[in-house]
Design a protein around this motif. Structure first.
Motif, PDB file in Angstrom:
ATOM      1  N   THR A  89       0.924  -1.350   0.097  1.00  0.00           N
ATOM      2  CA  THR A  89       0.010  -0.089  -0.306  1.00  0.00           C
ATOM      3  C   THR A  89       0.955   1.231  -0.019  1.00  0.00           C
ATOM      4  O   THR A  89       1.960   1.084   0.557  1.00  0.00           O
ATOM      5  N   LEU A 123      -4.084   0.290  -2.040  1.00  0.00           N
ATOM      6  CA  LEU A 123      -3.336  -0.925  -2.416  1.00  0.00           C
ATOM      7  C   LEU A 123      -2.816  -0.608  -3.831  1.00  0.00           C
ATOM      8  O   LEU A 123      -3.606  -0.388  -4.898  1.00  0.00           O
ATOM      9  N   SER A 134      -0.013  -2.964   6.905  1.00  0.00           N
ATOM     10  CA  SER A 134      -1.020  -2.252   5.768  1.00  0.00           C
ATOM     11  C   SER A 134      -2.416  -1.956   6.612  1.00  0.00           C
ATOM     12  O   SER A 134      -2.897  -2.835   7.177  1.00  0.00           O
ATOM     13  N   THR A 167      -5.000  -2.190   5.149  1.00  0.00           N
ATOM     14  CA  THR A 167      -5.882  -2.874   4.484  1.00  0.00           C
ATOM     15  C   THR A 167      -5.873  -4.191   5.001  1.00  0.00           C
ATOM     16  O   THR A 167      -6.667  -5.082   4.823  1.00  0.00           O
ATOM     17  N   TRP A 225      -8.034   0.768  -4.152  1.00  0.00           N
ATOM     18  CA  TRP A 225      -6.803   0.443  -5.136  1.00  0.00           C
ATOM     19  C   TRP A 225      -6.310   1.200  -6.058  1.00  0.00           C
ATOM     20  O   TRP A 225      -7.242   2.086  -6.621  1.00  0.00           O
TER      21      TRP A 225
END
Length: 181
Positions: free
Chosen positions: A29, A35, A65, A67, A87
């Protein structure tokens, strides 16, 4: 379209290693938590080379991350968890169109390459669509694994066909199983 469109090349990329039922995922990321790359540890050299070509000025550092929780929820069974992951795939306009359209494939369903080509308005571009699908840098979030052969069988997947089989089964998709587990 990507969930977010980065205005500039990132200066710093964070590489997180996330344990999953099908191996250790590599999640990259940027500073904004977008991402930029996803792969598996057995393809780490290939991914690092790709990052070096696409983001030559970015420093790559290991870290956590933002995410990570979404990936952990997805692999634990919350199949909608990745839909909120922002993303941005570095690619051509054609590739980006294919990748954005991949996000239209519902969880638990599969499309053929021909259907994907029709969906982007280029029905004769099946081979080009296949190449764009195969160059998806943010796999799983942009679900290239949901594309199968015209006969319903599994076809190529950058992370290996056993992983594709697992991902599709995890999502409840129907396909012809011709891959040993």
């Amino acid at each position: 379209m990507p969930k977010t469109q980065a205005a500039a090349q990132p200066e710093t990329l964070t590489l997180d290693r996330i344990q999953t039922p099908i191996g250790t995922a590599l999640v990259v990321t940027d500073e904004e938590g977008v991402l930029r790359a996803f792969n598996w540890t057995d393809y780490e050299d290939r991914m690092r080379s790709w990052i070096g070509r696409r983001y030559p000025k970015a420093a790559l550092a290991e870290g956590r991350s933002p995410t990570r929780p979404a990936f952990e929820r997805y692999f634990a069974g919350n199949l909608d968890a990745l839909s909120s992951v922002p993303w941005d795939g570095a690619g051509t306009e054609f590739q980006k169109k294919v990748w954005a359209t991949l996000c239209d494939i519902p969880t638990g369903e599969t499309w053929t390459y021909a259907k994907l080509a029709r969906a982007i308005g280029k029905p004769a571009a099946v081979r080009a669509v296949g190449l764009a699908n195969g160059s998806n840098p943010v796999a799983v979030v942009v679900p290239c694994h949901r594309v199968i052969g015209s006969d319903g069988s599994l076809t190529g997947y950058g992370g290996g066909l056993p992983r594709k089989k697992w991902l599709l089964a995890h999502e409840g998709a129907t396909f012809k199983d011709r891959v040993a587990a």
